[in-house]
Scaffold this motif. Structure first.
Motif, PDB file in Angstrom:
ATOM      1  N   ALA A 198       0.835  -1.206   0.000  1.00  0.00           N
ATOM      2  CA  ALA A 198       0.000   0.000   0.000  1.00  0.00           C
ATOM      3  C   ALA A 198       0.866   1.251   0.000  1.00  0.00           C
ATOM      4  N   THR A 199       0.386   2.279  -0.654  1.00  0.00           N
ATOM      5  CA  THR A 199       1.064   3.570  -0.675  1.00  0.00           C
ATOM      6  C   THR A 199       0.425   4.507   0.340  1.00  0.00           C
ATOM      7  N   ASP A 200       1.081   5.630   0.595  1.00  0.00           N
ATOM      8  CA  ASP A 200       0.472   6.629   1.476  1.00  0.00           C
ATOM      9  C   ASP A 200      -0.852   7.109   0.904  1.00  0.00           C
ATOM     10  N   GLU A 201      -0.919   7.248  -0.412  1.00  0.00           N
ATOM     11  CA  GLU A 201      -2.178   7.672  -1.034  1.00  0.00           C
ATOM     12  C   GLU A 201      -3.279   6.648  -0.788  1.00  0.00           C
ATOM     13  N   ASP A 202      -2.919   5.362  -0.844  1.00  0.00           N
ATOM     14  CA  ASP A 202      -3.904   4.324  -0.533  1.00  0.00           C
ATOM     15  C   ASP A 202      -4.414   4.474   0.890  1.00  0.00           C
ATOM     16  N   ARG A 203      -3.491   4.606   1.838  1.00  0.00           N
ATOM     17  CA  ARG A 203      -3.900   4.690   3.235  1.00  0.00           C
ATOM     18  C   ARG A 203      -4.715   5.944   3.506  1.00  0.00           C
ATOM     19  N   ASP A 204      -4.374   7.039   2.869  1.00  0.00           N
ATOM     20  CA  ASP A 204      -5.168   8.253   3.046  1.00  0.00           C
ATOM     21  C   ASP A 204      -6.593   8.037   2.523  1.00  0.00           C
ATOM     22  N   ARG A 205      -6.713   7.327   1.410  1.00  0.00           N
ATOM     23  CA  ARG A 205      -8.040   7.032   0.858  1.00  0.00           C
ATOM     24  C   ARG A 205      -8.816   6.103   1.782  1.00  0.00           C
ATOM     25  N   PHE A 206      -8.145   5.090   2.328  1.00  0.00           N
ATOM     26  CA  PHE A 206      -8.816   4.175   3.257  1.00  0.00           C
ATOM     27  C   PHE A 206      -9.365   4.928   4.459  1.00  0.00           C
ATOM     28  N   LEU A 207      -8.563   5.827   5.021  1.00  0.00           N
ATOM     29  CA  LEU A 207      -8.980   6.547   6.214  1.00  0.00           C
ATOM     30  C   LEU A 207     -10.168   7.456   5.920  1.00  0.00           C
ATOM     31  N   ALA A 208     -10.105   8.168   4.799  1.00  0.00           N
ATOM     32  CA  ALA A 208     -11.203   9.059   4.433  1.00  0.00           C
ATOM     33  C   ALA A 208     -12.498   8.276   4.218  1.00  0.00           C
ATOM     34  N   LYS A 209     -12.403   7.110   3.585  1.00  0.00           N
ATOM     35  CA  LYS A 209     -13.600   6.297   3.346  1.00  0.00           C
ATOM     36  C   LYS A 209     -14.200   5.801   4.655  1.00  0.00           C
ATOM     37  N   ALA A 210     -13.357   5.441   5.615  1.00  0.00           N
ATOM     38  CA  ALA A 210     -13.864   4.967   6.896  1.00  0.00           C
ATOM     39  C   ALA A 210     -14.609   6.073   7.630  1.00  0.00           C
ATOM     40  N   PHE A 211     -14.037   7.272   7.666  1.00  0.00           N
ATOM     41  CA  PHE A 211     -14.720   8.381   8.321  1.00  0.00           C
ATOM     42  C   PHE A 211     -16.080   8.636   7.662  1.00  0.00           C
ATOM     43  N   ALA A 212     -16.108   8.671   6.340  1.00  0.00           N
ATOM     44  CA  ALA A 212     -17.355   8.952   5.630  1.00  0.00           C
ATOM     45  C   ALA A 212     -18.404   7.875   5.901  1.00  0.00           C
ATOM     46  N   ALA A 213     -17.977   6.615   5.905  1.00  0.00           N
ATOM     47  CA  ALA A 213     -18.918   5.515   6.151  1.00  0.00           C
ATOM     48  C   ALA A 213     -19.506   5.600   7.549  1.00  0.00           C
ATOM     49  N   TYR A 214     -18.680   5.935   8.524  1.00  0.00           N
ATOM     50  CA  TYR A 214     -19.171   6.022   9.893  1.00  0.00           C
ATOM     51  C   TYR A 214     -20.116   7.213  10.086  1.00  0.00           C
ATOM     52  N   LEU A 215     -19.778   8.360   9.523  1.00  0.00           N
ATOM     53  CA  LEU A 215     -20.640   9.533   9.684  1.00  0.00           C
ATOM     54  C   LEU A 215     -22.032   9.273   9.135  1.00  0.00           C
ATOM     55  N   GLU A 216     -22.124   8.518   8.045  1.00  0.00           N
ATOM     56  CA  GLU A 216     -23.415   8.212   7.446  1.00  0.00           C
ATOM     57  C   GLU A 216     -24.270   7.345   8.363  1.00  0.00           C
ATOM     58  N   THR A 217     -23.622   6.576   9.229  1.00  0.00           N
ATOM     59  CA  THR A 217     -24.361   5.690  10.119  1.00  0.00           C
ATOM     60  C   THR A 217     -24.470   6.235  11.544  1.00  0.00           C
ATOM     61  N   GLY A 218     -24.157   7.535  11.720  1.00  0.00           N
ATOM     62  CA  GLY A 218     -24.403   8.191  12.999  1.00  0.00           C
ATOM     63  C   GLY A 218     -23.267   8.160  13.989  1.00  0.00           C
ATOM     64  N   VAL A 219     -22.078   7.753  13.564  1.00  0.00           N
ATOM     65  CA  VAL A 219     -20.921   7.679  14.455  1.00  0.00           C
ATOM     66  C   VAL A 219     -20.153   8.998  14.391  1.00  0.00           C
ATOM     67  N   THR A 220     -19.862   9.559  15.569  1.00  0.00           N
ATOM     68  CA  THR A 220     -19.104  10.807  15.641  1.00  0.00           C
ATOM     69  C   THR A 220     -17.875  10.682  16.534  1.00  0.00           C
ATOM     70  N   GLY A 221     -17.452   9.464  16.777  1.00  0.00           N
ATOM     71  CA  GLY A 221     -16.244   9.216  17.552  1.00  0.00           C
ATOM     72  C   GLY A 221     -15.901   7.746  17.437  1.00  0.00           C
ATOM     73  N   ALA A 222     -14.611   7.419  17.517  1.00  0.00           N
ATOM     74  CA  ALA A 222     -14.215   6.021  17.363  1.00  0.00           C
ATOM     75  C   ALA A 222     -13.057   5.696  18.286  1.00  0.00           C
ATOM     76  N   THR A 223     -12.997   4.417  18.645  1.00  0.00           N
ATOM     77  CA  THR A 223     -11.906   3.878  19.441  1.00  0.00           C
ATOM     78  C   THR A 223     -11.117   2.931  18.551  1.00  0.00           C
TER      79      THR A 223
END
Length: 548
Positions: free
Chosen positions: A202-227
């Protein structure tokens, strides 16, 4: 100049406290809650010029705190071939072949969430079965629980696995009678060989994309904090790139650094110094409003499905595996972490592993003395003894559990490998509540679907989301709606000592709120299924808005 407040009225506002009745309105200003209660009192607190938003009777709660997550892995998994609902080896093969045909230039094929149930009794994953579908590039498939990897022959070669490759501490490269790897990697072998191979690819660009997708997926389902529960150098680097770019994260995250059992006591303890340095450097550079390294994560044992969880009595097949972290190796590392102010999070699925986890907590208290801010936690607790539950209450240990892990549709193999009364006493939420143990709920995504309303549905019904024809699993365990919501909000925030800031709707707290499509306090639980947030606010600002 102070900005005007916004009042959300004509709502059913759950504050995060199960003992409090819902309120009718809430006001926010400059990222904080300034009042919650009846409309006249809230208007008085908000002052002149406040904007009012009529929610039409909608249900409002604190933004959910995902109690156990793997953010980068979740984002990455959303791009993989999805296998949780693949009901046979042949269906897995069809999906992999289709993925290869759709992306012929891809360097590998990745999949996630296959279930042990697809294998006939006595059979296990093999490279040959995957070679029949895709043989020209590496194929790596994460098990549903993320504790095993199924690999084809090309992947074994790419990872450098041969007859001489050693098993790491706490893991196994499954081999045939000739000593050749079969394509099945268990526990730390999956982490060391498959995960490290993918991390290098994986590249840094890949990991940045993974992180952004996770935040977006969680916000859509009502999550505003994560452990975060598998934090490491690559995760930290991705988060810091986001912080450097934006000055913030989409929502606040508390991270537990994943420890590795090396077999070398000095090396094990030395990990703590490295984590403390990373924690302090992060805080110095970015403060603690958005990302905190709060603790360490021990993976004490494996999983029941693969017969790698540490149990007091043998599995149905006679296996009785030991823990990944035994007492002799775990206790000194736990004491060092605790002395450095790092919270203990201890993955313990089997009843023997959870007993060892509490021994580690007790040793920290004995060596380092009592502390009000210790707040240790045990993760998963799928098969747990009554005496352990009592000890957890006495030691003020949080039970961090995931309702989606006992969806009845994924329990057939889980029950079969236990084979006795333990198959019917798992996930005893009711016993933790009765004992007064603090509960924090989450999903452990991507080991299970991250959708919060479906997770809540299982907590309320013990029924299946994946196969709605299934009978519930031990329904006497279920939560009341208010108790479940508290465990998803205030309970999960308290598990990382953040209950004054998030997880509640109260004056002075961060205005992280969710407006829901269904009301779990008054609607039938089925109304929650496959819904999402209507509006998600982080620090008072819309972070997801389905209305636009």
């Amino acid at each position: 100049m102070t900005s005007a407040a916004t009042i959300y009225r004509n709502a059913s506002v759950f504050t995060g406290d199960a003992d409090l009745a819902p309120r009718e309105s809430v006001a926010v200003r400059e990222g904080r809650v300034i009042a919650v209660g009846d409309l006249d009192a809230v208007r008085l607190a908000a002052g002149a010029g406040a904007e009012e938003v009529d929610l039409g009777g909608a249900f409002v709660s604190p933004g959910l705190i995902e109690g156990h997550s793997h953010m980068l892995m979740l984002g990455e998994s959303l791009d993989k071939v999805q296998l949780r609902d693949a009901g046979s080896i042949e269906e897995v093969q069809r999906r992999l072949a289709a993925a290869r045909a759709a992306a012929p230039d891809a360097p590998m094929v990745l999949g996630t969430s296959w279930l042990f149930d697809i294998f006939p009794e006595g059979e296990r994953p093999t490279a040959a079965a995957l070679d029949a579908a895709v043989a020209d590039v590496p194929v790596l498939l994460d098990a549903n629980d993320l504790h095993s990897v199924w690999a084809n022959s090309a992947a074994l070669t790419a990872m450098g696995i041969d007859r001489d490759t050693p098993d790491p501490v706490g893991g196994e490269i499954v081999r045939d009678a000739n000593g050749d790897a079969t394509g099945f990697l268990l526990e730390t072998a999956a982490m060391k060989y498959a995960w490290d191979f993918l991390a290098d690819a994986a590249t840094d660009e890949d990991r940045d994309r993974f992180l952004a997708k996770a935040f977006a997926a969680y916000l859509e389902t009502g999550v505003t904090g994560a452990t975060e529960m598998s934090f490491g150098p690559a995760d930290l680097a991705a988060y810091r790139r986001m912080l450097d770019r934006d000055g913030r994260l989409p929502f606040p995250v508390n991270a537990h650094w994943l420890l590795t059992a090396t077999g070398d006591p000095e090396a094990d303890v030395a990990q703590i110094d490295e984590i403390v340095r990373a924690r302090d450097e992060l805080a110095a550079a970015h403060g603690d409003a958005w990302l905190r390294i709060v603790g360490v994560k021990f993976i004490m044992d494996g999983v029941i499905d693969a017969c790698t969880a540490a149990m007091r009595a043998p599995y149905a097949n006679g296996d009785l595996p030991g823990p990944i972290w035994d007492r002799a190796s775990a206790l000194p590392v736990a004491v060092a972490a605790d002395a450095a102010g790092l919270q203990l999070a201890l993955h313990a699925i089997g009843d023997e592993a959870s007993a060892i986890a509490l021994d580690a907590v007790q040793e920290c208290i004995r060596v380092n003395g009592p502390r009000t801010d210790r707040r240790p936690r045990v993760e998963h607790l799928e098969s747990v003894a009554d005496d352990t539950i009592a000890r957890m209450a006495a030691l003020d240990v949080t039970a961090s559990m995931q309702p989606v892990h006992c969806d009845p549709a994924i329990l057939d193999n889980w029950q079969a490998v236990l084979g006795d009364e333990r198959a019917h006493t798992g996930f005893p939420w009711h016993k933790f509540r009765e004992a007064g143990v603090r509960l924090a709920l989450g999903t452990d995504a991507p080991t299970a679907p991250h959708h919060a309303p479906n997770n809540l549905f299982i907590a309320l019904t013990a029924k299946s989301v994946l196969d709605r024809s299934r009978e519930p699993y031990q329904p006497q365990r279920v939560f009341t709606p208010a108790d479940a919501l508290e465990a998803l909000t205030l309970g999960a925030a308290a598990a990382t000592l953040r209950e004054d800031e998030v997880g509640r709707i109260a004056s002075g707290a961060r205005a992280n709120l969710v407006v829901w499509d269904a009301n779990p306090l008054s609607d039938a639980p089925e109304a929650l299924l496959d819904t999402a947030a209507v509006l998600t606010l982080v620090d008072g600002a819309p972070a997801y808005d389905a209305r636009s």
